[in-house]
Scaffold this motif. Sequence first.
Motif, PDB file in Angstrom:
ATOM      1  N   MET A 269     -11.429  -0.426   2.961  1.00 48.03           N
ATOM      2  CA  MET A 269     -10.277   0.461   3.020  1.00 48.03           C
ATOM      3  C   MET A 269     -10.518   1.574   4.032  1.00 48.03           C
ATOM      4  SD  MET A 269      -8.212  -0.960   0.950  1.00 48.03           S
ATOM      5  CE  MET A 269      -6.928   0.290   0.986  1.00 48.03           C
TER       6      MET A 269
ATOM      7  N   ALA B 296      -2.737   0.185  -4.201  1.00 49.54           N
ATOM      8  CA  ALA B 296      -2.615  -1.147  -3.633  1.00 49.54           C
ATOM      9  C   ALA B 296      -2.127  -2.140  -4.680  1.00 49.54           C
ATOM     10  CB  ALA B 296      -3.963  -1.605  -3.088  1.00 49.54           C
TER      11      ALA B 296
ATOM     12  N   ASN C   3      -7.219   0.049  -8.378  1.00 52.28           N
ATOM     13  CA  ASN C   3      -6.700  -0.455  -7.091  1.00 52.28           C
ATOM     14  C   ASN C   3      -6.219   0.695  -6.206  1.00 52.28           C
ATOM     15  OD1 ASN C   3      -7.224  -3.020  -7.963  1.00 52.28           O
ATOM     16  ND2 ASN C   3      -5.092  -3.587  -8.297  1.00 52.28           N
TER      17      ASN C   3
ATOM     18  N   LEU D  11       0.875  -1.159   0.000  1.00 57.25           N
ATOM     19  CA  LEU D  11       0.000   0.000   0.000  1.00 57.25           C
ATOM     20  C   LEU D  11       0.915   1.211   0.000  1.00 57.25           C
ATOM     21  CD1 LEU D  11      -2.643  -0.984   2.714  1.00 57.25           C
ATOM     22  CD2 LEU D  11      -3.004  -0.884   0.236  1.00 57.25           C
TER      23      LEU D  11
ATOM     24  N   CYS E 232      -3.790   6.173  -2.308  1.00 52.58           N
ATOM     25  CA  CYS E 232      -3.158   4.958  -1.789  1.00 52.58           C
ATOM     26  C   CYS E 232      -3.303   3.886  -2.862  1.00 52.58           C
ATOM     27  CB  CYS E 232      -3.805   4.525  -0.491  1.00 52.58           C
ATOM     28  SG  CYS E 232      -3.257   2.917   0.112  1.00 52.58           S
TER      29      CYS E 232
ATOM     30  N   PHE F 183      -7.831  -6.069  -4.323  1.00 55.85           N
ATOM     31  CA  PHE F 183      -8.246  -4.799  -3.722  1.00 55.85           C
ATOM     32  C   PHE F 183      -9.759  -4.708  -3.536  1.00 55.85           C
ATOM     33  CE2 PHE F 183      -7.795  -0.402  -2.707  1.00 55.85           C
ATOM     34  CZ  PHE F 183      -8.833   0.276  -3.334  1.00 55.85           C
TER      35      PHE F 183
ATOM     36  N   ALA G 297      -5.919  -1.651   4.757  1.00 56.91           N
ATOM     37  CA  ALA G 297      -6.816  -2.565   4.055  1.00 56.91           C
ATOM     38  C   ALA G 297      -7.161  -3.731   4.973  1.00 56.91           C
ATOM     39  CB  ALA G 297      -6.141  -3.096   2.796  1.00 56.91           C
TER      40      ALA G 297
END
Length: 117
Positions: free
Chosen positions: A33, A23, A76, A3, A21, A28, A97
């Motif tokens: 989140m 990922a 993502n 991340l 952010c 994802f 996450a």
Amino acid sequence: VQLVESGGGLVQPGGSLRLSCAASGFTFSNYDMRWYRQAPGKEREWVATIVTADGTTNYADSVKGRFTISRDNAKNTVYLQMNSLTPEDTAVYYCHARSRRTGSRYWGQGTQVTVSS
């Protein structure tokens, strides 16, 4: 699993920033989140959540009406739009996450946000 937060920086009171952010390494779209923040000398605190199921969002009272969390599952990426910033918003902001199904949790490395004139 990664991340990676970005978008932090120095902004004047009343200004805006958008954190991102990105990922990788996990699915994802299956993860709720969250954004957290940690100010100097204080404990890390929860800021906002966006769930995977229906995109429902929740916010800490301190940021409600000023911050907006969103996500783009195709990219993502989760975002935090921050408006009407005050010096009290100065902190390192972390992306988080969590999978409801497996309980897996991941943290980003953080991005510094400084609100000062």
